[in-house]
Design a protein around this motif. Structure first.
Motif, short mmCIF file in Angstrom:
data_model
loop_
_atom_site.label_atom_id
_atom_site.label_comp_id
_atom_site.label_asym_id
_atom_site.label_seq_id
_atom_site.Cartn_x
_atom_site.Cartn_y
_atom_site.Cartn_z
N ASN A 81 0.83 -1.21 0.00
CA ASN A 81 0.00 0.00 0.00
C ASN A 81 0.86 1.26 0.00
OD1 ASN A 81 -1.53 2.19 1.95
ND2 ASN A 81 -2.92 1.18 0.51
N LEU A 82 1.92 1.24 0.80
CA LEU A 82 2.83 2.38 0.89
C LEU A 82 3.51 2.67 -0.44
CD1 LEU A 82 3.85 4.28 3.22
CD2 LEU A 82 5.84 2.77 3.39
N ARG A 83 3.78 1.59 -1.19
CA ARG A 83 4.49 1.73 -2.46
C ARG A 83 3.53 1.93 -3.64
NH1 ARG A 83 8.77 3.17 -3.70
NH2 ARG A 83 9.36 1.56 -5.20
N GLY A 84 2.23 2.02 -3.35
CA GLY A 84 1.27 2.27 -4.42
C GLY A 84 0.91 1.05 -5.23
N ALA A 85 1.02 -0.12 -4.61
CA ALA A 85 0.67 -1.38 -5.27
C ALA A 85 -0.63 -1.93 -4.69
CB ALA A 85 1.80 -2.39 -5.11
#
Length: 329
Positions: A81-85
């Motif tokens: 989630n933090l990495r935009g996945a």
């Protein structure tokens, strides 16, 4: 890019899913030391993978997680989630059910970290929804079952039983042996506690490797039953049958053998509706139900099993489930 984290495991269902998504669907396995074996070696391989995870996941990726993923599941979802996945969680086992390792509240909270959930069947989907899961839930319907060998089944009238035998899930066998009149059961699998020498109608064939078993097993029906009673699938194992997809169902179908399931199990409707076998209320009616099936009816069932045999051998069901998430064509 579509990705998965997978290490070598004794869990065939997980191994099969990873093989299908990596070799047939183009997923990238981002685990470090993928071939690690043993608890200690695998643990450190997982730790190493978790440390590098922020570097392995990029914005726009989709990560498939096979649940449970011990100790690191919430962390994986957080980093993704933090990495935009996005994350897709495929449930293999629910800790709040049979093993009671989690409370329902804690398990729902954990599963809420993901973006999509693939559950075993519609019953499990409804169970999650009733407990207020706030993420899309998709039904797998049936686990795929890969094998390098092909079945050469002879429908010889025998009933096949594949299980891990212990009193908590197989005690019913003692009473079942006494009620059989015309049928023989061939039992395969690891045995810890059941004394097969006491039986006249249940023959223990040993713990045979799955590849060998697929190509050598003979029988007309594959039985799915757990607990200590012939009247119902009782205890924790019986309760779990009301919600899960036993992997042995996929094994029987992969072998080309029709399935017998408990009428209150989650798989009952799927098996009956798709003409993959029959359901029974209790083991007392087992022989009468089998004997009531005409040759024409049995032929229809075998033909349907053959169609599904090809599907589970090709990864059809995980492909369809992932397609519903719109991440693959």
């Amino acid at each position: 890019m579509n990705k998965v984290i997978h290490f070598y495991t004794n869990n065939k269902a997980k191994n099969d899913v990873s093989f299908i998504v990596c070799n047939k669907l183009g997923f990238n396995n981002i685990a470090q030391c993928k071939g690690a074996k043993g608890k200690i070696e695998t643990f450190f391989a997982k730790v190493f993978t978790m440390l590098l995870l922020p570097l392995k996941i990029e914005p726009g990726d989709t990560l498939l997680i096979q649940y449970p993923f011990k100790k690191f599941y919430s962390y994986i979802c957080y980093i993704a989630n933090l990495r935009g996945a996005k994350t897709i969680t495929l449930i293999h086992d629910l800790g709040s059910f049979r093993r009671k390792r989690l409370s329902e509240t804690k398990e729902i909270k954990m599963l809420s970290c993901t973006d999509f959930i693939i559950a075993h069947n519609e019953t499990m989907c409804n169970w999650l929804i009733e407990r207020k899961i706030q993420k899309p839930v998709i039904s797998l319907d049936l686990f795929d079952y890969l094998s390098r060998t092909e079945p050469r089944v002879n429908h010889n009238g025998d009933i096949v039983l594949v299980s891990r035998y212990a009193n908590r899930r197989s005690k019913y066998l003692y009473e079942m042996d006494r009620i059989l009149n015309t049928s023989k059961i061939k039992a395969y699998g690891g045995n810890k506690e059941i004394d097969f020498s006491r039986f006249n109608n249940i023959i223990y064939k040993g713990n045979v490797a799955s590849e060998e078993l697929v190509s050598s097993i003979q029988g007309s029906w594959g039985l799915v039953w757990d607990g200590d009673s012939i009247y119902e699938c009782s205890g924790a194992w019986g309760e779990y049958l009301k919600i899960n997809n036993p992997h042995k169902i996929s094994f029987y179908i992969r072998c080309g053998i029709p399935v017998i399931v408990w009428s209150k199990s989650a798989m009952s409707k799927f098996i009956v509706d798709n003409k993959l076998g029959i359901d029974i209320d209790n083991l007392l009616e087992l022989e009468s139900r089998i004997n009531s099936i005409s040759k024409e009816e049995y032929s229809v069932i075998v033909s349907s099993v053959e169609k599904y045999r090809k599907k589970v051998a090709d990864g059809y069901f995980i492909r369809q489930a992932l397609h519903k998430t719109n991440i693959i064509n």
